[in-house]
Design a protein around this motif. Structure first.
Motif, short mmCIF file in Angstrom:
data_model
loop_
_atom_site.label_atom_id
_atom_site.label_comp_id
_atom_site.label_asym_id
_atom_site.label_seq_id
_atom_site.Cartn_x
_atom_site.Cartn_y
_atom_site.Cartn_z
N UNK A 74 0.78 -1.24 0.00
CA UNK A 74 0.00 0.00 0.00
C UNK A 74 0.80 1.27 0.00
N UNK A 75 2.07 1.21 -0.34
CA UNK A 75 2.86 2.43 -0.32
C UNK A 75 2.98 3.09 -1.69
N UNK A 76 2.43 2.45 -2.69
CA UNK A 76 2.41 3.08 -4.01
C UNK A 76 1.07 3.80 -4.15
N UNK A 77 1.14 5.09 -4.38
CA UNK A 77 -0.10 5.88 -4.41
C UNK A 77 -0.76 5.81 -5.79
N UNK A 78 -2.02 6.21 -5.82
CA UNK A 78 -2.74 6.27 -7.10
C UNK A 78 -2.06 7.27 -8.03
N UNK A 117 1.06 7.96 -8.19
CA UNK A 117 2.27 7.36 -8.75
C UNK A 117 1.94 6.34 -9.84
#
Lengths: 229, 88
Positions: free
Chosen positions: B55-59, B61
């Motif tokens: 969950x550390x990759x944002x929308x 990104x």
């Protein structure tokens, strides 16, 4: 308008850069030529400052053959304060701020979190950078590469739009909440800007973490990487 | 494609992606420095986070990566037509 950052007013340029390199990586021994290359200055211009800092007990010195090595002196009584000062100025924040400057108008807030912000870093700790705003990571990639070269550390950027960050904070998204609850070093904006974007309970958690400063319980140390490609 | 068209081949065992991005930039620094730095940033992020945290990759990104990859594909197509028309 501020035209100089804090460390520029406090220290001569060479001393500032020596302190930034040594106290931010306190386990590392540097020999003078290596430090000169790292700082992109001549070795002769470093010598006097290195000798003065060693005599003042800020650096310790070790001689091996013809090489003289320097390291931050862990017995220096104000080393923790110096590390805090450097982290907020020449050692980290100013360097990252300079890199983000062209994109600053599009950034609502940006901060360093993780072990560096918690003052629990080791020499190889990465810099975890959160940038919130209407930005493109691709535009920051080249400036951040220069930051890596200057700091000698990896920089891991995570970018959110203000809308997504606020939405995830309010929804209790585990990563966003965990970042909000940890100490931060602000690069762009302040805790008030976070509060303005996030609001509500998530914003109050942010404010509580701000009063905690380095050493806040619950910090998760970095695990070693499993692989690199 | 850029690296191969430039007459090089990246050895894939150990640091394959890293070396590819270095070679990409070396092929045409003016044109490829930005995407090479960007893709290397993505590589570092994947190494740093994807094996440890979810969950550390944002929308933001993800959207940007999709956009950058599409633009990069077009850029490479144009570069090959211009610099290596025999391969186009």
């Amino acid at each position: 308008m501020r035209t100089r950052y804090g460390a520029d007013a406090l220290f001569p340029a060479i001393r500032k850069h020596i302190l930034a390199a040594t106290v931010m990586q306190p386990e590392r021994w540097w020999y003078a030529s290596q430090l000169a290359r790292h700082l992109k200055v001549s070795k002769t211009s470093l010598q006097r400052e290195l000798v003065n800092l060693a005599q003042a007990g800020v650096l310790r010195k070790r001689t091996e053959g013809k090489q003289v090595y320097y390291q931050a002196d862990s017995d220096c009584p104000f080393l923790p304060e110096l590390q805090g000062l450097m982290a907020k100025t020449a050692g980290l924040v100013d360097v990252v701020r300079e890199a983000l400057a062209p994109a600053a108008p599009c950034i609502a807030f940006a901060f360093v979190y993780g072990s560096v912000a918690s003052a629990r870093e080791i020499a190889t700790s990465d810099v975890d950078l959160m940038v919130v705003g209407e930005i493109a990571v691709a535009d920051l990639a080249l400036p951040l590469r220069k930051v890596r070269e200057r700091l000698g550390r990896e920089v891991n950027i995570t970018a959110y739009s203000t809308e997504e960050f606020a939405r995830k904070a309010r929804a209790g998204h585990h990563f966003v909440r965990s970042v909000l609850n940890k100490p931060k070093l602000f690069i762009v904006g302040t805790a008030n800007d976070v509060e303005a974007v996030v609001g509500g309970e998530a914003g109050r958690a942010q404010a509580r973490s701000e009063s905690g400063a380095p050493g806040t319980p619950g910090h998760r140390g970095k695990k070693p990487r499993r692989r690199a490609s | 494609m850029v690296v191969r068209a430039s007459g090089h081949r990246v050895r894939t065992h150990g640091g394959g992606h890293y070396n590819t991005f270095l070679a990409l930039e070396a092929a045409d620094p003016k044109l490829f420095a930005r995407p090479a730095a960007y893709f290397n940033t993505c590589r570092e992020k994947r190494n740093e986070f994807s094996y440890e945290l979810a969950g550390v990759v944002s929308e933001l990104e993800v959207q940007e990566l999709l956009r950058e990859v599409s633009e990069f594909a077009l850029l490479v197509g144009r570069w090959i037509q211009e610099r290596h028309p025999e391969l186009a």
